[in-house]
Write a protein that holds these residues in place. Sequence first.
Motif, PDB file in Angstrom:
ATOM      1  N   ALA A  64       0.775  -1.032   0.229  1.00  0.00           N
ATOM      2  CA  ALA A  64      -0.013  -0.018   0.116  1.00  0.00           C
ATOM      3  C   ALA A  64       0.977   1.207   0.066  1.00  0.00           C
ATOM      4  CB  ALA A  64      -0.857  -0.091   1.138  1.00  0.00           C
ATOM      5  N   ALA A  65       0.564   2.501  -0.568  1.00  0.00           N
ATOM      6  CA  ALA A  65       1.262   3.431  -0.939  1.00  0.00           C
ATOM      7  C   ALA A  65       1.299   3.998   0.596  1.00  0.00           C
ATOM      8  CB  ALA A  65       0.553   4.340  -1.777  1.00  0.00           C
ATOM      9  N   SER A  66       2.251   4.821   0.775  1.00  0.00           N
ATOM     10  CA  SER A  66       2.609   5.570   2.100  1.00  0.00           C
ATOM     11  C   SER A  66       1.894   6.692   2.239  1.00  0.00           C
ATOM     12  CB  SER A  66       4.168   6.196   1.992  1.00  0.00           C
ATOM     13  OG  SER A  66       4.640   7.060   1.102  1.00  0.00           O
ATOM     14  N   VAL A  67       1.588   7.401   3.299  1.00  0.00           N
ATOM     15  CA  VAL A  67       0.856   8.508   3.690  1.00  0.00           C
ATOM     16  C   VAL A  67       1.348   9.532   2.858  1.00  0.00           C
ATOM     17  CG1 VAL A  67       0.419  10.034   5.646  1.00  0.00           C
ATOM     18  CG2 VAL A  67       0.066   7.700   5.998  1.00  0.00           C
ATOM     19  N   VAL A  68       2.640   9.635   2.574  1.00  0.00           N
ATOM     20  CA  VAL A  68       3.455  10.695   1.895  1.00  0.00           C
ATOM     21  C   VAL A  68       2.907  10.652   0.426  1.00  0.00           C
ATOM     22  CG1 VAL A  68       5.344  11.657   1.112  1.00  0.00           C
ATOM     23  CG2 VAL A  68       5.388  10.889   3.376  1.00  0.00           C
ATOM     24  N   ASP A  69       2.948   9.467   0.167  1.00  0.00           N
ATOM     25  CA  ASP A  69       2.264   9.425  -1.471  1.00  0.00           C
ATOM     26  C   ASP A  69       0.985   9.907  -1.655  1.00  0.00           C
ATOM     27  OD1 ASP A  69       4.949   8.500  -2.286  1.00  0.00           O
ATOM     28  OD2 ASP A  69       4.582   6.115  -2.229  1.00  0.00           O
ATOM     29  N   VAL A  70       0.039   9.358  -0.765  1.00  0.00           N
ATOM     30  CA  VAL A  70      -1.186   9.697  -0.863  1.00  0.00           C
ATOM     31  C   VAL A  70      -1.643  11.151  -0.571  1.00  0.00           C
ATOM     32  CG1 VAL A  70      -3.724   8.960  -0.199  1.00  0.00           C
ATOM     33  CG2 VAL A  70      -2.039   7.253  -0.532  1.00  0.00           C
ATOM     34  N   THR A  71      -0.855  11.838   0.156  1.00  0.00           N
ATOM     35  CA  THR A  71      -0.874  13.141   0.471  1.00  0.00           C
ATOM     36  C   THR A  71      -0.593  13.847  -0.667  1.00  0.00           C
ATOM     37  OG1 THR A  71      -0.415  12.846   2.992  1.00  0.00           O
ATOM     38  CG2 THR A  71      -0.063  14.771   1.843  1.00  0.00           C
ATOM     39  N   GLY A  72       0.394  13.538  -1.251  1.00  0.00           N
ATOM     40  CA  GLY A  72       0.926  13.952  -2.563  1.00  0.00           C
ATOM     41  C   GLY A  72       0.016  14.046  -3.671  1.00  0.00           C
ATOM     42  N   TYR A  73      -0.776  12.851  -3.859  1.00  0.00           N
ATOM     43  CA  TYR A  73      -1.854  12.697  -4.729  1.00  0.00           C
ATOM     44  C   TYR A  73      -3.089  13.671  -4.392  1.00  0.00           C
ATOM     45  CZ  TYR A  73      -6.165  10.691  -6.210  1.00  0.00           C
ATOM     46  OH  TYR A  73      -7.553  10.743  -6.760  1.00  0.00           O
ATOM     47  N   LEU A  74      -3.453  13.652  -3.275  1.00  0.00           N
ATOM     48  CA  LEU A  74      -4.575  14.686  -2.717  1.00  0.00           C
ATOM     49  C   LEU A  74      -4.130  15.975  -2.992  1.00  0.00           C
ATOM     50  CD1 LEU A  74      -5.917  12.546   0.368  1.00  0.00           C
ATOM     51  CD2 LEU A  74      -6.845  12.692  -2.033  1.00  0.00           C
ATOM     52  N   ALA A  75      -2.904  16.432  -2.402  1.00  0.00           N
ATOM     53  CA  ALA A  75      -2.568  17.877  -2.622  1.00  0.00           C
ATOM     54  C   ALA A  75      -2.495  18.357  -4.384  1.00  0.00           C
ATOM     55  CB  ALA A  75      -1.025  17.887  -2.149  1.00  0.00           C
ATOM     56  N   GLN A  76      -2.241  17.344  -5.075  1.00  0.00           N
ATOM     57  CA  GLN A  76      -2.096  17.696  -6.586  1.00  0.00           C
ATOM     58  C   GLN A  76      -3.747  18.275  -6.998  1.00  0.00           C
ATOM     59  OE1 GLN A  76      -0.859  14.288  -8.953  1.00  0.00           O
ATOM     60  NE2 GLN A  76       1.217  14.848  -8.043  1.00  0.00           N
ATOM     61  N   LEU A  77      -4.753  17.665  -6.176  1.00  0.00           N
ATOM     62  CA  LEU A  77      -6.256  17.919  -6.403  1.00  0.00           C
ATOM     63  C   LEU A  77      -6.585  19.243  -5.548  1.00  0.00           C
ATOM     64  CD1 LEU A  77      -7.578  14.468  -6.196  1.00  0.00           C
ATOM     65  CD2 LEU A  77      -6.822  15.734  -8.264  1.00  0.00           C
ATOM     66  N   GLU A  78      -5.583  19.996  -5.091  1.00  0.00           N
ATOM     67  CA  GLU A  78      -5.842  21.219  -4.211  1.00  0.00           C
ATOM     68  C   GLU A  78      -6.757  21.075  -3.068  1.00  0.00           C
ATOM     69  OE1 GLU A  78      -6.899  24.357  -6.996  1.00  0.00           O
ATOM     70  OE2 GLU A  78      -5.071  24.192  -8.167  1.00  0.00           O
ATOM     71  N   LEU A  79      -6.612  19.965  -2.435  1.00  0.00           N
ATOM     72  CA  LEU A  79      -7.124  19.393  -1.154  1.00  0.00           C
ATOM     73  C   LEU A  79      -6.520  19.823  -0.044  1.00  0.00           C
ATOM     74  CD1 LEU A  79      -8.845  16.274  -2.444  1.00  0.00           C
ATOM     75  CD2 LEU A  79      -9.992  18.278  -2.313  1.00  0.00           C
ATOM     76  N   ALA A  80      -7.128  20.441   1.167  1.00  0.00           N
ATOM     77  CA  ALA A  80      -6.360  20.602   2.269  1.00  0.00           C
ATOM     78  C   ALA A  80      -6.312  19.069   2.856  1.00  0.00           C
ATOM     79  CB  ALA A  80      -7.060  21.588   3.204  1.00  0.00           C
ATOM     80  N   ILE A  81      -5.030  18.747   3.594  1.00  0.00           N
ATOM     81  CA  ILE A  81      -4.983  17.503   4.037  1.00  0.00           C
ATOM     82  C   ILE A  81      -4.667  17.498   5.558  1.00  0.00           C
ATOM     83  CG2 ILE A  81      -3.634  15.441   3.812  1.00  0.00           C
ATOM     84  CD1 ILE A  81      -4.718  16.642   0.900  1.00  0.00           C
ATOM     85  N   SER A  82      -4.957  16.545   6.550  1.00  0.00           N
ATOM     86  CA  SER A  82      -5.158  16.498   7.646  1.00  0.00           C
ATOM     87  C   SER A  82      -4.868  15.088   8.050  1.00  0.00           C
ATOM     88  CB  SER A  82      -5.806  17.226   8.439  1.00  0.00           C
ATOM     89  OG  SER A  82      -7.158  16.864   8.355  1.00  0.00           O
TER      90      SER A  82
END
Length: 133
Positions: A64-82
């Motif tokens: 499974a992808a790391s938290v860092v990888d998924v955070t990067g994916y979501l950030a590309q969609l201009e979403l605020a991540i927590s």
Amino acid sequence: MNVLRRLLIAVGLGKLVAPARAEGWVGTKVANDQVRDQLLKLGDDGTAIRNVRHFFYRGSADGAASVVDVTGYLAQLELAISDTEVAEGLIAEHTSEVASASFDALTLRFVNDTLGMGWQYDGWECAVVHPAA
């Protein structure tokens, strides 16, 4: 922990509303319609812009992808991540309406994209928004 079991806060009504469950259908129009039906019962048709929170949890499979990888994916969609408070997961927030076909397409995209990363999209929640009087 399925977000369709989470409680929607009925802003201004002082009560909590539990949306219907659509087991196995998280992220689809069917599941989104069940949450929207609950909103509509409270006088919210979903067309007003509001803060929407999407939930993602890491699967148990190896690779499974790391938290860092998924955070990067979501950030590309201009979403605020927590981070989530329970389990290894992420919350992605944005302002949006929740009534359109484009919103349904976004949630289905979350399902498909995160599945390929070994993560699970667990749905969304938002506050009830009443039209201006």
